[in-house]
Design an enzyme around this catalytic site. Sequence first.
Site, PDB file in Angstrom:
ATOM      1  N   HIS A  25       0.848  -1.192   0.000  1.00 30.86           N
ATOM      2  CA  HIS A  25       0.000   0.000   0.000  1.00 30.86           C
ATOM      3  C   HIS A  25       0.879   1.235   0.000  1.00 30.86           C
ATOM      4  CE1 HIS A  25       0.421   1.465   4.201  1.00 30.86           C
ATOM      5  NE2 HIS A  25       0.648   0.195   4.476  1.00 30.86           N
ATOM      6  N   CYS A  26       0.304   2.307  -0.521  1.00 25.74           N
ATOM      7  CA  CYS A  26       0.965   3.609  -0.463  1.00 25.74           C
ATOM      8  C   CYS A  26       0.126   4.472   0.478  1.00 25.74           C
ATOM      9  CB  CYS A  26       1.096   4.221  -1.865  1.00 25.74           C
ATOM     10  SG  CYS A  26      -0.480   4.618  -2.628  1.00 25.74           S
ATOM     11  N   ALA A  27       0.226   5.758   0.380  1.00 22.87           N
ATOM     12  CA  ALA A  27      -0.468   6.652   1.309  1.00 22.87           C
ATOM     13  C   ALA A  27      -1.988   6.582   1.187  1.00 22.87           C
ATOM     14  CB  ALA A  27      -0.003   8.084   1.103  1.00 22.87           C
TER      15      ALA A  27
END
Length: 105
Positions: A25-27
């Site tokens: 996942h990213c932000a």
Amino acid sequence: MDYKGIAEQILADIGGSENLASAAHCATRLRLVLNDDEKADKKAIEKIPAVAGSFTAGGHYQIILGPGTVGKVFEEFQKIAHITEASIADVKAAAAQRMNPAQRF
């Protein structure tokens, strides 16, 4: 918010852990590499209240959950899918392996 419930619904709608090749996942987004994109019910995923949208790019499926939410959903997702977190670079590499040579270029 029921982060575990959201994670369970996403996992079911992508076709279960057997359809999951890699995850990170990213932000704001959950980034998944699926073994078979056709097994994912993308319309059902987009109906999950916490999901702001989804799309496929670069060979991986991205689910937009937003800042704050994505990390908590991913934490639960890891537990129920029995996976370890991959880096975004790992997810991109896994996705690239699924693309044909023209797509990789």
